[in-house]
Design an enzyme around this catalytic site. Sequence first.
Site, PDB file in Angstrom:
ATOM      1  N   TRP A  14       3.243   7.793  -2.586  1.00  0.00           N
ATOM      2  CA  TRP A  14       4.683   7.904  -2.871  1.00  0.00           C
ATOM      3  C   TRP A  14       4.901   8.715  -4.149  1.00  0.00           C
ATOM      4  CZ3 TRP A  14       7.719   6.197  -7.015  1.00  0.00           C
ATOM      5  CH2 TRP A  14       9.095   6.118  -6.782  1.00  0.00           C
ATOM      6  N   ARG A  23     -10.973   1.546  -9.793  1.00  0.00           N
ATOM      7  CA  ARG A  23     -10.091   2.704 -10.020  1.00  0.00           C
ATOM      8  C   ARG A  23     -10.249   3.183 -11.461  1.00  0.00           C
ATOM      9  NH1 ARG A  23      -4.734   2.154  -6.326  1.00  0.00           N
ATOM     10  NH2 ARG A  23      -5.876   1.749  -4.411  1.00  0.00           N
ATOM     11  N   GLU A  38     -11.556  -5.039  -5.353  1.00  0.00           N
ATOM     12  CA  GLU A  38     -12.098  -3.675  -5.395  1.00  0.00           C
ATOM     13  C   GLU A  38     -11.307  -2.759  -6.324  1.00  0.00           C
ATOM     14  OE1 GLU A  38     -11.586  -5.273  -2.373  1.00  0.00           O
ATOM     15  OE2 GLU A  38     -13.724  -5.755  -2.263  1.00  0.00           O
ATOM     16  N   ASN A  39     -10.099  -3.153  -6.653  1.00  0.00           N
ATOM     17  CA  ASN A  39      -9.239  -2.262  -7.441  1.00  0.00           C
ATOM     18  C   ASN A  39      -9.741  -2.014  -8.869  1.00  0.00           C
ATOM     19  OD1 ASN A  39      -6.124  -3.366  -5.880  1.00  0.00           O
ATOM     20  ND2 ASN A  39      -7.401  -1.584  -5.414  1.00  0.00           N
ATOM     21  N   TRP A  40     -10.677  -2.862  -9.339  1.00  0.00           N
ATOM     22  CA  TRP A  40     -11.251  -2.603 -10.675  1.00  0.00           C
ATOM     23  C   TRP A  40     -11.972  -1.270 -10.713  1.00  0.00           C
ATOM     24  CZ3 TRP A  40      -9.420  -5.775 -14.223  1.00  0.00           C
ATOM     25  CH2 TRP A  40      -9.133  -7.105 -13.889  1.00  0.00           C
ATOM     26  N   ASP A  63       0.839  -1.200   0.000  1.00  0.00           N
ATOM     27  CA  ASP A  63       0.000   0.000   0.000  1.00  0.00           C
ATOM     28  C   ASP A  63       0.874   1.250   0.000  1.00  0.00           C
ATOM     29  OD1 ASP A  63      -2.323   1.401   0.023  1.00  0.00           O
ATOM     30  OD2 ASP A  63      -2.859   0.963   2.098  1.00  0.00           O
ATOM     31  N   GLY A  64       0.302   2.317  -0.553  1.00  0.00           N
ATOM     32  CA  GLY A  64       0.973   3.617  -0.503  1.00  0.00           C
ATOM     33  C   GLY A  64       1.708   4.001  -1.777  1.00  0.00           C
TER      34      GLY A  64
HETATM   35  C1  FPP Z   1      -1.731  -0.095  -3.451  1.00  0.00           C
HETATM   36  O1  FPP Z   1      -1.261   1.234  -3.359  1.00  0.00           O
HETATM   37  C2  FPP Z   1      -1.266  -0.745  -4.680  1.00  0.00           C
HETATM   38  C3  FPP Z   1      -2.046  -1.263  -5.663  1.00  0.00           C
HETATM   39  C4  FPP Z   1      -3.513  -1.213  -5.618  1.00  0.00           C
HETATM   40  C5  FPP Z   1      -1.505  -1.876  -6.887  1.00  0.00           C
HETATM   41  C6  FPP Z   1      -0.175  -2.548  -6.694  1.00  0.00           C
HETATM   42  C7  FPP Z   1       0.327  -3.049  -7.974  1.00  0.00           C
HETATM   43  C8  FPP Z   1       1.622  -3.176  -8.234  1.00  0.00           C
HETATM   44  C9  FPP Z   1       2.660  -2.809  -7.275  1.00  0.00           C
HETATM   45  C10 FPP Z   1       2.060  -3.748  -9.518  1.00  0.00           C
HETATM   46  C11 FPP Z   1       2.579  -5.121  -9.222  1.00  0.00           C
HETATM   47  C12 FPP Z   1       3.178  -5.699 -10.379  1.00  0.00           C
HETATM   48  C13 FPP Z   1       3.476  -7.000 -10.484  1.00  0.00           C
HETATM   49  C14 FPP Z   1       4.247  -7.419 -11.630  1.00  0.00           C
HETATM   50  C15 FPP Z   1       3.060  -7.999  -9.490  1.00  0.00           C
HETATM   51  P1  FPP Z   1      -2.290   2.411  -3.596  1.00  0.00           P
HETATM   52  O2  FPP Z   1      -2.414   2.643  -5.058  1.00  0.00           O
HETATM   53  O3  FPP Z   1      -3.582   2.086  -2.904  1.00  0.00           O
HETATM   54  O4  FPP Z   1      -1.601   3.619  -2.918  1.00  0.00           O
HETATM   55  P2  FPP Z   1      -2.284   4.769  -2.060  1.00  0.00           P
HETATM   56  O5  FPP Z   1      -2.770   4.113  -0.804  1.00  0.00           O
HETATM   57  O6  FPP Z   1      -1.159   5.717  -1.833  1.00  0.00           O
HETATM   58  O7  FPP Z   1      -3.400   5.358  -2.879  1.00  0.00           O
END
Ligand code: FPP
Length: 235
Positions: A20, A67, A63-65, A15-16
């Site tokens: 970042w 976005r 749930e990420n769909w 997460d994060g």
């Molecule tokens: C959460 O951070 C991260 C995700 C929802 C997606 C993570 C996906 C990857 C790291 C790609 C992985 C790739 C492979 C090849 C396995 P966030 O987007 O929720 O961050 P936030 O909390 O700062 O909004």
Amino acid sequence: MDKTKLPQHIAIIMDGNRRWAKKKGLPAVAGHKYVAEQGLEKIINAAKDLGIKYITLWAFSTENWDRSEQEVKAIMKLFHWGFSVMGKQLIKKGAKVRFIGDLTKFNQPLQRLMKNLTEKSQDNSAINVVFAVNYGGRDEILRTVKKIVTNVEAGRIDSTDLNEEYFTNQLDTKDIPEPDLIIRTSGEQRMSGFLPWQGIYAEYYFTDTLMPDFDENELKKAIEEYQKRDRRRGK
Ligand code: FPP
């Protein structure tokens, strides 16, 4: 670090990434890209070198769909790259790769890449790498219940014989030991449905470090904290 008290299975809620990127003035997907292209391999290598046998990485939730289309597309592109190019590196390093989650929602080429990577790496044993993609704990439990109902209806098992062991063996995580340590990055202190059945005796470790900054040293810190915990498992 006490090498005799290592967690066998570490699972990470990554997460994060967007925070970042925002902090650095970069587009949101830059965080995902950094983790996919640089972070993951380093963490997997570090885990392997430390003697960790299983590492699960939650890369996409059910749930990420929801976005933006642009972000989902960018993540799918990273998956294509990751499960082909990075996948080859993982195989070379002796990693056995598996996927948990409902894979049927991904496009066919991506499903093929995941299947290929699973098959081509199945005889490896240096470390087990589990990618949780389109994973949600409730979704997994519900799919499992449906599978079991089908098995009962087909007469493969009598409902009176259902028990925890049978249920565990129908989950996506069949044959994967329960996580000992679950890490969540970025300061959020919740599980969001990650491994609800499997994680009941896991130790949880929350760190403010954002996922792209979570490196080998951060992994070691988490393991050291884990080693201070007294795991009684209800006894
Ligand atoms: C959460 O951070 C991260 C995700 C929802 C997606 C993570 C996906 C990857 C790291 C790609 C992985 C790739 C492979 C090849 C396995 P966030 O987007 O929720 O961050 P936030 O909390 O700062 O909004």
